[in-house]
Write an enzyme that holds these catalytic residues in place. Structure first.
Site: not given
Length: 359
Positions: A12-13, A105, A129, A203
């Site tokens: 996800s960064g 999601c 994560g 998001c």
């Protein structure tokens, strides 16, 4: 084909998925990183917020993959995300519920699309994560979803949608870790996102103004209407029923001599009913679209602990099977502001029995 297990890391960064990738590589897996592009920031009229899946997140994920020397791809699921997550989000609000798009999601994107992508690339597992644990029950052979060891970070509530096949092919390396340890690993490895904030918001609605997002996205305008008291008397004007959620007290703009809370909505008549806090407490809910994890199905009443919103501590209850796969959950004590559209998740100790959508 190599017999070394292959892992697709959903990156996800953020720091959590970064450390998950690092741990899988340390464990000797063949790793590949992938970031889902679910929308364009410009579509939302937003940029630079603490969300997942933004352009900055894609850059951070790519940089970490480079540092870890693993292949990396951005996979574009913008169309599917519009259809399966954003459309359902709007539909639920318009029907008077309060949606949980992170669960949708997980159901339709992260563990469905990404597992397909992993298999296409000859990889065995999807790795994220998330803070939760997966174990196989030696007695039944079923895969179990369990709470994280550090319950303050536990995310099992939003993962109740995972199927047996998905659980068998998913790894959560952080399930037994706490956040300070994860940040410490990221700092020791010099990862660019070691101190990055956790994403908190939906998001695609990073500024929190979900009605503004819905109006921009659909081109609709949600008109004002009447506030009613519990006896049906008009007590004021509201700014569109979609703006209010069960249990809400702030932002009503009503001065009625005593605090009032949103107790109900009639979307067809565009009315919002308000009343004293005592009106919010209920012992019973009906839920549908159930996904069972620790059991194949519910065939008899079962004692459980249940939570009807993410931040709630689970409460003692009994789950009863109804016709057509519906489930009735009766809490021992009345619960505040049980809300249509949210999830109810049933636990047996730290094991997720199953979950569904409150109807």
């Amino acid at each position: 084909m190599s017999n070394i297990p292959g892992a697709l890391i959903a990156m996800s960064g953020g720091v959590d998925s970064t450390v998950a990738a690092y741990l899988m590589k340390q464990a000797g897996c063949r790793c590949m990183g992938a970031t889902m592009r679910l929308y364009q920031n410009e579509d939302l009229g937003q940029s630079g917020f603490h969300t997942c899946c933004s352009a900055k997140d894609v850059e951070d994920a790519a940089e970490v993959a480079f540092q870890l020397d693993i292949p990396f791809e951005v996979v574009n699921y913008t169309e599917e995300f519009r259809e399966k997550v954003i459309a359902k989000f709007i539909e639920t609000y318009e029907a008077g519920g309060t949606p949980n798009p992170c669960i949708d999601c997980n159901r339709t994107m992260k563990f469905d699309k990404m597992l397909d992508f992993a298999r296409e690339h000859g990889l065995d597992y999807v790795v994220t994560g998330h803070y939760a644990r997966i174990e196989q029950d030696p007695a039944t052979g079923r895969w179990l979803l369990k709470k994280a060891l550090y319950t303050d970070k536990d995310q099992s509530y939003v993962l109740y949608v995972l199927t047996q096949d998905q659980l068998a092919h998913t790894k959560f390396p952080l399930g037994g870790m706490d956040k300070p340890s994860i940040r410490k690993i990221a700092e020791e490895q010099g990862f660019c996102n070691a101190r990055k904030h956790d994403s908190q918001d939906i998001c695609f609605v990073p500024d929190g103004d979900y009605v503004g997002f819905m109006e921009r996205y659909t081109g609709k305008y949600y008109p004002d209407g009447d506030f009613l008291d519990v006896n049906g008397n008009v007590v004021g004007r509201h700014h569109g029923a979609v703006r209010y959620t069960c249990g809400q007290r702030k932002g009503l703009g009503l001065a009625l001599g005593a605090p009032v809370y949103v107790c109900g909505k009639d979307m067809e008549k565009n009315t919002v009913t308000v009343g004293p806090e005592s009106e919010l407490f209920k012992t019973t809910l009906i839920a549908g679209d159930f996904n069972w994890i620790s059991i194949p199905e519910l065939t008899a009443p079962m004692r459980v602990k249940a939570k009807a919103r993410y931040r709630q501590v689970e409460q003692p209850a009994t789950a009863y099977p109804l016709e057509n796969g519906l489930v009735k959950v009766v809490f021992d004590e009345p619960q505040r502001a049980i809300t249509r559209g949210q999830a109810v998740v049933l636990y047996d100790g730290d094991v997720v029995v199953g979950g569904g959508t409150i109807l």
